[in-house]
Design an enzyme around this catalytic site. Sequence first.
Site, mmCIF file in Angstrom:
data_model
loop_
_atom_site.group_PDB
_atom_site.id
_atom_site.type_symbol
_atom_site.label_atom_id
_atom_site.label_comp_id
_atom_site.label_asym_id
_atom_site.label_seq_id
_atom_site.Cartn_x
_atom_site.Cartn_y
_atom_site.Cartn_z
ATOM 1 N N ARG A 109 0.815 -1.230 0.000
ATOM 2 C CA ARG A 109 0.000 0.000 0.000
ATOM 3 C C ARG A 109 0.846 1.277 0.000
ATOM 4 O O ARG A 109 0.387 2.344 0.385
ATOM 5 C CB ARG A 109 -0.968 0.018 1.173
ATOM 6 C CG ARG A 109 -1.877 -1.198 1.174
ATOM 7 C CD ARG A 109 -3.171 -0.956 1.927
ATOM 8 N NE ARG A 109 -4.051 -2.091 1.721
ATOM 9 C CZ ARG A 109 -4.011 -3.198 2.470
ATOM 10 N NH1 ARG A 109 -3.175 -3.281 3.492
ATOM 11 N NH2 ARG A 109 -4.821 -4.188 2.207
ATOM 12 N N LYS A 131 3.755 11.373 -11.681
ATOM 13 C CA LYS A 131 2.965 10.500 -12.555
ATOM 14 C C LYS A 131 3.739 9.207 -12.767
ATOM 15 O O LYS A 131 4.916 9.234 -13.121
ATOM 16 C CB LYS A 131 2.720 11.163 -13.911
ATOM 17 C CG LYS A 131 1.641 12.223 -13.889
ATOM 18 C CD LYS A 131 1.285 12.694 -15.305
ATOM 19 C CE LYS A 131 0.198 13.750 -15.256
ATOM 20 N NZ LYS A 131 -0.153 14.258 -16.598
ATOM 21 N N GLU A 173 11.174 18.758 -24.491
ATOM 22 C CA GLU A 173 10.483 19.290 -23.308
ATOM 23 C C GLU A 173 11.091 20.625 -22.867
ATOM 24 O O GLU A 173 10.386 21.514 -22.400
ATOM 25 C CB GLU A 173 10.526 18.284 -22.153
ATOM 26 C CG GLU A 173 9.902 16.909 -22.470
ATOM 27 C CD GLU A 173 8.372 16.911 -22.574
ATOM 28 O OE1 GLU A 173 7.736 17.918 -22.226
ATOM 29 O OE2 GLU A 173 7.830 15.879 -23.034
ATOM 30 N N LYS A 215 8.214 23.489 -13.730
ATOM 31 C CA LYS A 215 7.364 22.307 -13.531
ATOM 32 C C LYS A 215 6.914 22.172 -12.081
ATOM 33 O O LYS A 215 5.767 21.842 -11.806
ATOM 34 C CB LYS A 215 8.073 21.033 -13.979
ATOM 35 C CG LYS A 215 7.200 19.806 -13.741
ATOM 36 C CD LYS A 215 7.252 18.764 -14.801
ATOM 37 C CE LYS A 215 6.166 17.715 -14.529
ATOM 38 N NZ LYS A 215 6.341 16.501 -15.309
ATOM 39 N N GLU A 226 -6.045 18.288 -12.522
ATOM 40 C CA GLU A 226 -7.491 18.429 -12.670
ATOM 41 C C GLU A 226 -7.953 19.865 -12.869
ATOM 42 O O GLU A 226 -9.074 20.083 -13.285
ATOM 43 C CB GLU A 226 -8.270 17.810 -11.491
ATOM 44 C CG GLU A 226 -7.508 17.649 -10.231
ATOM 45 C CD GLU A 226 -8.150 16.727 -9.197
ATOM 46 O OE1 GLU A 226 -8.130 17.149 -8.048
ATOM 47 O OE2 GLU A 226 -8.641 15.629 -9.544
ATOM 48 N N ARG A 230 -2.102 22.467 -15.081
ATOM 49 C CA ARG A 230 -1.092 21.561 -15.601
ATOM 50 C C ARG A 230 -1.247 21.354 -17.115
ATOM 51 O O ARG A 230 -0.330 20.887 -17.778
ATOM 52 C CB ARG A 230 -1.229 20.216 -14.864
ATOM 53 C CG ARG A 230 0.009 19.374 -14.873
ATOM 54 C CD ARG A 230 -0.069 18.343 -13.740
ATOM 55 N NE ARG A 230 0.963 17.341 -13.909
ATOM 56 C CZ ARG A 230 1.408 16.537 -12.945
ATOM 57 N NH1 ARG A 230 0.910 16.619 -11.735
ATOM 58 N NH2 ARG A 230 2.329 15.652 -13.173
ATOM 59 N N ASN A 234 1.016 20.542 -21.912
ATOM 60 C CA ASN A 234 0.707 19.729 -23.083
ATOM 61 C C ASN A 234 0.949 20.443 -24.409
ATOM 62 O O ASN A 234 0.570 19.934 -25.463
ATOM 63 C CB ASN A 234 -0.744 19.250 -23.020
ATOM 64 C CG ASN A 234 -0.913 18.172 -21.976
ATOM 65 O OD1 ASN A 234 -0.088 17.270 -21.869
ATOM 66 N ND2 ASN A 234 -1.962 18.271 -21.177
ATOM 67 N N HIS A 237 2.024 18.509 -27.442
ATOM 68 C CA HIS A 237 1.691 17.116 -27.137
ATOM 69 C C HIS A 237 0.432 16.617 -27.837
ATOM 70 O O HIS A 237 0.241 15.413 -27.951
ATOM 71 C CB HIS A 237 1.540 16.922 -25.626
ATOM 72 C CG HIS A 237 2.854 16.844 -24.895
ATOM 73 N ND1 HIS A 237 3.771 17.867 -24.910
ATOM 74 C CD2 HIS A 237 3.421 15.856 -24.139
ATOM 75 C CE1 HIS A 237 4.831 17.518 -24.180
ATOM 76 N NE2 HIS A 237 4.637 16.299 -23.712
ATOM 77 N N HIS A 241 1.483 13.431 -29.413
ATOM 78 C CA HIS A 241 0.942 12.109 -29.067
ATOM 79 C C HIS A 241 0.347 11.434 -30.290
ATOM 80 O O HIS A 241 0.499 10.227 -30.495
ATOM 81 C CB HIS A 241 -0.147 12.234 -27.993
ATOM 82 C CG HIS A 241 0.405 12.368 -26.609
ATOM 83 N ND1 HIS A 241 -0.229 13.091 -25.625
ATOM 84 C CD2 HIS A 241 1.528 11.870 -26.040
ATOM 85 C CE1 HIS A 241 0.479 13.039 -24.508
ATOM 86 N NE2 HIS A 241 1.557 12.306 -24.737
ATOM 87 N N HIS A 254 9.420 10.100 -27.516
ATOM 88 C CA HIS A 254 8.440 11.093 -27.077
ATOM 89 C C HIS A 254 8.878 12.532 -27.391
ATOM 90 O O HIS A 254 8.119 13.321 -27.955
ATOM 91 C CB HIS A 254 8.186 10.919 -25.580
ATOM 92 C CG HIS A 254 7.232 11.914 -25.013
ATOM 93 N ND1 HIS A 254 5.897 11.927 -25.343
ATOM 94 C CD2 HIS A 254 7.418 12.955 -24.160
ATOM 95 C CE1 HIS A 254 5.301 12.931 -24.708
ATOM 96 N NE2 HIS A 254 6.210 13.566 -23.981
HETATM 97 ZN ZN ZN Z 1 6.002 15.112 -22.654
#
Ligand code: ZN
Length: 350
Positions: A109, A131, A173, A215, A226, A230, A234, A237, A241, A254
């Site tokens: 946990r 992340k 990045e 960052k 959320e 943040r 992107n 991206h 992506h 990436h």
């Molecule tokens: Zn990235």
Amino acid sequence: MESIVVQAPSGAYNINFGPEIWQQVEELAKGYDQALVVSDKNVAPLYGDRLPFPIYTLEPGEETKNIQTIAEMVDEWAERGLGRYSLVIALGGGVVGDLVGLTASVYRRGIAYVQIPTTLVAQVDSGVGGKTGVNTPRGKNLVGTFYQPWGVYIDPSVLSTLPEREITNGLGEILKYGVIQDPALFQVVQEHISDFYDVDLRIVGPAIRRCLEIKGDIVGADELDEQGVRRILNHGHTFGHAIEKATGFKRHNHGEAVLMGMLLEARLSHLLGMLPSAVLQEIEGALFRVRLDYSFEHLDKDEVFSALHEDKKNRASKISFILPREIGRVEEVLLSAGEVEKYWNEVIRP
Ligand code: ZN
Ligand code: ADP
């Protein structure tokens, strides 16, 4: 050197910086009943002996980032008797960091872990922010958690052994941070692209630090991604992506896809009347200095658009783009696939 504090709502932690980090990690580990380093077969022989702890070594490469590896790692940790008062040290690039972060978040946990990112992209980006994730045959990072490390430890000198393509990967990045938030960073980096390839630490060190400050601020304000704060990370991206996906995650790493995405998104911004041509030229100039072939002919337009349709950031069946308005300022724009398609041939022009 002074550390950077990330004020994540789940708890604050430091990003420590410089050659003394190895000593700092060793000191930190003294507070735990045992410590285990997890690394990969490229990094372990180079830097594993900088820490006096046992080391568990993974196969390098994105293919290792799967659920099977987590199961194996959990067995390994249990066999070694790692418990709630043990520390796991992730020493490697994004693959090691993601795997260790995810496993640490679920093992018993949750146990303590720190990141020692060793690639440019992991030092400026993926090693910070909490992340974690692994891939499944159905998708990249389909299984993951938010789990902040107890600390992040960065020694830029380890970048000297990185292959050239990994520098390009990180430059994606870094230039992105410049475009979204920091014109001074953008200027320095674009003037010194070759110093990045030479890993001149007088240039690379401060640039990494600046990216981390940016960052850290953004993650602190929006830990769980959320509030939309943040979301500006992107930039580059949405197309990036889609390009990775349309090429089966094989052809471009990436950062390369992000660089290509930044080019397309800057051009899109210009075509939408949001970015003056002089600024577009400046962005293009910087991107073209990076050692990357910006050709788009190999892309199947239908594949790209089908990937754009599946983007996580889409809302109300519109595609979300973070587009530059000037260097240092971006804005989210929601566009229908039809609107984007109209500009496709123009944005991919050589
Ligand atoms: Zn990235
Ligand atoms: P990422 O680019 O997302 O950080 P990886 O973790 O796959 O991805 O790292 C890219 C490659 O670079 C891997 O093969 C890894 O073993 C290797 N690598 C990582 N750090 C170093 C380093 N400091 N020197 C040499 N090779 C490294």
